[in-house]
Design a protein around this motif. Structure first.
Motif, PDB file in Angstrom:
ATOM      1  N   SER A 122       0.818  -1.222   0.000  1.00  0.00           N
ATOM      2  CA  SER A 122       0.000   0.000   0.000  1.00  0.00           C
ATOM      3  C   SER A 122       0.846   1.263   0.000  1.00  0.00           C
ATOM      4  N   TRP A 151      -3.684   7.535   2.326  1.00  0.00           N
ATOM      5  CA  TRP A 151      -4.178   6.215   1.929  1.00  0.00           C
ATOM      6  C   TRP A 151      -5.552   5.964   2.538  1.00  0.00           C
ATOM      7  N   ARG A 155      -9.234   5.652   0.625  1.00  0.00           N
ATOM      8  CA  ARG A 155     -10.116   4.483   0.812  1.00  0.00           C
ATOM      9  C   ARG A 155     -11.518   4.907   1.222  1.00  0.00           C
TER      10      ARG A 155
END
Length: 159
Positions: A122, A151, A155
């Motif tokens: 990630s 991140w 999401r």
């Protein structure tokens, strides 16, 4: 079972090596600068931390008697048995500096159900660096903390 190779044992041992304090300097009342085994130098303001039993630190003469604990920098000691361990001090230093802490990094991984490998993928990093950040054996750069926030935000937008 198969015996572990020496290089694998060394890798495991080095990844779990505790963070230690290399030096401490008193900068003023309730103010310290700490040099860490992570090669960081961070300031710590004790102003919000002087609740019992640490209220004794309000006395500048007492506060100035701070010393590294004698067994390798695993904490700070003051007279009369008052002490604080290095892990907690490191977390406080990084929080006060606005930096991601190892505890917060681990929470980010758990909150998002990430393994070492999925966290590495990630963030575009190696599993080894992720392990270092989780244990605190390496300092977490500011950019990694920002990447974790980004991140998670990305999401949420995709959800």
């Amino acid at each position: 079972g198969t015996p572990m190779r020496a290089d694998a044992i060394f890798r495991i041992a080095s990844m779990s090596k505790p963070i230690t304090i290399k030096a401490v300097r008193v900068d003023g009342p309730l103010q310290l600068t700490l040099d860490w085994s992570t090669a960081e130098t961070l300031r710590l303001d004790f102003a919000g931390l002087v609740k019992p039993p640490f209220d004794a630190l309000k006395d500048p003469a007492f506060f100035a008697q701070v010393a590294l604990e004698p067994w390798g920098g695993h904490g700070l000691d003051w007279p009369h048995g008052l002490s604080m361990d290095a892990d907690r001090l490191y977390e406080l230093c990084r929080e006060q500096a606005g930096l991601l802490t190892p505890h917060a990094f681990n929470d980010w991984m758990q909150r998002n159900g990430l393994s070492l490998q999925t966290a590495a993928d990630s963030l575009g990093m190696t599993r080894r660096m992720i392990a270092h950040y989780r244990t605190g054996s390496r300092a977490i750069p500011r950019v990694v903390g920002l990447a974790c926030k980004g991140w998670e935000a990305e999401r949420r937008l995709q959800a």
